[in-house]
Design an enzyme around this catalytic site. Structure first.
Site, PDB file in Angstrom:
ATOM      1  N   TYR A  11       0.817  -1.213   0.000  1.00  0.00           N
ATOM      2  CA  TYR A  11       0.000   0.000   0.000  1.00  0.00           C
ATOM      3  C   TYR A  11       0.856   1.271   0.000  1.00  0.00           C
ATOM      4  CZ  TYR A  11      -3.239   3.486   2.041  1.00  0.00           C
ATOM      5  OH  TYR A  11      -3.972   4.605   2.329  1.00  0.00           O
ATOM      6  N   ASP A  31       9.606  -7.372  -3.566  1.00  0.00           N
ATOM      7  CA  ASP A  31       8.438  -7.739  -2.771  1.00  0.00           C
ATOM      8  C   ASP A  31       8.281  -9.255  -2.830  1.00  0.00           C
ATOM      9  OD1 ASP A  31       5.850  -5.599  -2.014  1.00  0.00           O
ATOM     10  OD2 ASP A  31       5.610  -7.754  -1.674  1.00  0.00           O
ATOM     11  N   ASN A  35       1.612 -10.002   0.911  1.00  0.00           N
ATOM     12  CA  ASN A  35       0.466  -9.159   1.240  1.00  0.00           C
ATOM     13  C   ASN A  35       0.297  -8.075   0.168  1.00  0.00           C
ATOM     14  OD1 ASN A  35      -1.721  -8.208   2.722  1.00  0.00           O
ATOM     15  ND2 ASN A  35      -0.464  -6.870   3.999  1.00  0.00           N
ATOM     16  N   SER A 124       6.664   3.866  12.874  1.00  0.00           N
ATOM     17  CA  SER A 124       5.267   4.129  13.223  1.00  0.00           C
ATOM     18  C   SER A 124       5.188   4.969  14.487  1.00  0.00           C
ATOM     19  CB  SER A 124       4.565   2.793  13.470  1.00  0.00           C
ATOM     20  OG  SER A 124       3.330   2.990  14.119  1.00  0.00           O
ATOM     21  N   TYR A 149       4.175  -6.114  17.152  1.00  0.00           N
ATOM     22  CA  TYR A 149       4.382  -5.324  15.934  1.00  0.00           C
ATOM     23  C   TYR A 149       5.114  -4.018  16.266  1.00  0.00           C
ATOM     24  CZ  TYR A 149       3.148  -1.488  12.825  1.00  0.00           C
ATOM     25  OH  TYR A 149       3.210  -0.355  12.058  1.00  0.00           O
ATOM     26  N   LYS A 153       9.214  -2.244  15.587  1.00  0.00           N
ATOM     27  CA  LYS A 153       9.577  -0.903  15.098  1.00  0.00           C
ATOM     28  C   LYS A 153      10.584  -0.250  16.047  1.00  0.00           C
ATOM     29  CE  LYS A 153       6.834  -0.971  11.489  1.00  0.00           C
ATOM     30  NZ  LYS A 153       7.423  -1.168  10.152  1.00  0.00           N
ATOM     31  N   ASN A 198      -8.293  -1.841  10.132  1.00  0.00           N
ATOM     32  CA  ASN A 198      -8.224  -0.394  10.320  1.00  0.00           C
ATOM     33  C   ASN A 198      -9.515   0.292   9.886  1.00  0.00           C
ATOM     34  OD1 ASN A 198      -5.077  -1.227   9.369  1.00  0.00           O
ATOM     35  ND2 ASN A 198      -5.338  -0.136  11.293  1.00  0.00           N
ATOM     36  N   ARG A 230      -7.473  10.512  15.824  1.00  0.00           N
ATOM     37  CA  ARG A 230      -6.206  10.115  15.214  1.00  0.00           C
ATOM     38  C   ARG A 230      -5.768  11.160  14.196  1.00  0.00           C
ATOM     39  NH1 ARG A 230      -6.557   7.240  18.818  1.00  0.00           N
ATOM     40  NH2 ARG A 230      -6.462   4.969  18.974  1.00  0.00           N
ATOM     41  N   ARG A 292     -11.876  -1.140  21.874  1.00  0.00           N
ATOM     42  CA  ARG A 292     -10.935  -2.160  21.424  1.00  0.00           C
ATOM     43  C   ARG A 292      -9.720  -2.117  22.354  1.00  0.00           C
ATOM     44  NH1 ARG A 292      -8.568  -1.635  15.353  1.00  0.00           N
ATOM     45  NH2 ARG A 292      -7.607   0.211  16.286  1.00  0.00           N
ATOM     46  N   GLY A 294      -6.265  -1.859  23.885  1.00  0.00           N
ATOM     47  CA  GLY A 294      -5.017  -1.237  23.436  1.00  0.00           C
ATOM     48  C   GLY A 294      -5.188   0.117  22.768  1.00  0.00           C
ATOM     49  N   ASP A 295      -6.434   0.538  22.490  1.00  0.00           N
ATOM     50  CA  ASP A 295      -6.623   1.837  21.823  1.00  0.00           C
ATOM     51  C   ASP A 295      -6.394   3.000  22.791  1.00  0.00           C
ATOM     52  OD1 ASP A 295      -7.121   1.125  19.219  1.00  0.00           O
ATOM     53  OD2 ASP A 295      -9.312   1.124  19.423  1.00  0.00           O
TER      54      ASP A 295
END
Ligand code: UD1
Length: 339
Positions: A11, A31, A35, A124, A149, A153, A198, A230, A292, A294-295
């Site tokens: 993406y 690549d 995904n 991120s 994840y 990072k 997302n 966000r 949700r 962890g938000d």
């Protein structure tokens, strides 16, 4: 420059390929298509107006990665290749640590062996952890992340920082906020496999009729309308940010530098739904569900460093993000074709 775009069929990578070509760079896409679909490539060539070199390669394979550097002359690497689903990373932490770190190690080893020392990394805002004050600033410490994840990072940023200082690499760590939107042509965009994790792709799939309703994860946050806020950033602005960082690497004040790539302006979930309804002319039915895990209630970035040092800032609005997402989703309701 001749730039290896690792994860260049994905993406953000695919949009960055176009920004690089527009800025006069030559690209080599690598690549493994785990995904991403190869059918993105002819679309990219059409939009770029040129043929593109691409390699199907698993970058965790050190030998194959070294071979790639032996066959392609390269001046820089932009590294997008990695696993990125927060929820999945909690279920398969080893896969995340292994893939994300191993691909970075192979790239660094091959770069050192072939004397390529410019590196732009897809990081991120998740590295700011759960307790950084807003707006997030690049100098905030300690970096921390609540998911495997996010930990990859943080760890990769650390590896790159040590390598940059010790081995003469120039490294830009790009901390993305919430990338959304699609190329204005509507021919390339985000194509999540399975149920989207997302917000924006979920809204888009409801609008196009692939899913019935959206669940808003919590409306009892301490924000104006009770939903999370966000810092959404148009993927085309984000792509341009990579080119600005690449062009700036040789002039950076230090061997490694972190940059927030965000707009500095947060929007709530309800504001995003309303904007998408305006852009698409479709109603987005939704229910309010529980929070949700962890938000965070809200976060956004301080975009000043990128503006001052890279001469880059966002130029596309929430309405542009929604209009472009809708153009992509309505023309490609099932994403890229398989062949
Ligand atoms: C998430 C990741 C972040 C990652 C980023 C990539 C988490 C906790 N964080 O950010 O590490 O870098 O994706 O883009 O997963 N929402 C709904 N309904 C939905 C989906 C989302 O209400 O069906 C809400 C969420 O509660 C959140 C907002 O929309 O408030 C944005 O969610 P999302 O798009 O998943 O991004 P983040 O969680 O911010």
């Amino acid at each position: 420059m001749r730039v290896l775009v690792a994860g260049g069929a994905g993406y953000i990578g695919s949009h960055t390929v176009l920004s690089l070509v527009a800025d006069g760079h030559e690209v080599v896409i690598a690549d493994d298509f785990s995904n991403a679909k190869p059918t993105v490539l002819p679309r990219l060539e059409e939009l770029a107006g040129t043929t593109l070199t691409s390699h199907r390669i698993d970058l965790t394979d050190r030998v194959a990665t070294d071979r790639l550097f032996a066959t392609e002359r390269l001046d820089a690497v932009i590294h997008f290749a990695g696993l990125k689903a927060v929820g999945e990373s909690a279920e398969k932490p080893l896969a995340y640590y292994d893939t994300n770190l191993s691909s970075t190690f192979s790239l660094l080893a091959a770069m050192r062996a072939h004397d390529v020392r410019r590196f732009v990394f897809s990081s991120s805002a998740t590295v700011y952890g759960d307790s950084a004050p807003v707006p997030y600033h690049e100098d905030y410490r300690p970096l921390d992340a609540s998911s495997p994840y996010g930990s990859t990072k943080v760890m990769i940023e650390r590896v790159l920082s040590d390598v940059a200082h010790a081995e003469g690499f120039r490294v830009a760590l790009l901390r993305y906020f919430n990338p959304v939107g699609a190329h204005e042509s509507g021919t390339i965009g985000e194509d999540p496999q399975g149920i989207p994790n997302n917000l924006m792709p979920f809204i888009a799939q409801v609008a196009v009729g692939r899913r019935e309703r959206l669940t808003v994860f919590g409306a009892d946050y301490p924000t104006l309308d009770g939903t999370c806020r966000r810092d959404y950033i148009h993927v085309a602005d984000l792509a341009d940010g990579h080119v600005a960082a690449l062009d700036h690497l040789d002039q950076m004040s230090a061997p490694v530098r972190a940059f927030n790539l965000g707009s500095g302006e947060p929007s709530s979930v309800l504001e995003m739904i309303a904007a998408f309804e305006r852009a698409s002319g479709r109603q987005i039915p939704y229910d309010v569900g529980p929070r949700r895990a962890g938000d965070l209630a809200e976060f956004w970035g301080d975009p000043a460093r990128a503006a001052t040092e890279l001469g880059w800032r966002t130029s596309r609005s929430i309405d542009d993000m929604c209009a472009d997402t809708w153009r992509w989703q309505s023309a490609n309701p099932h994403g890229y074709p398989d062949a």
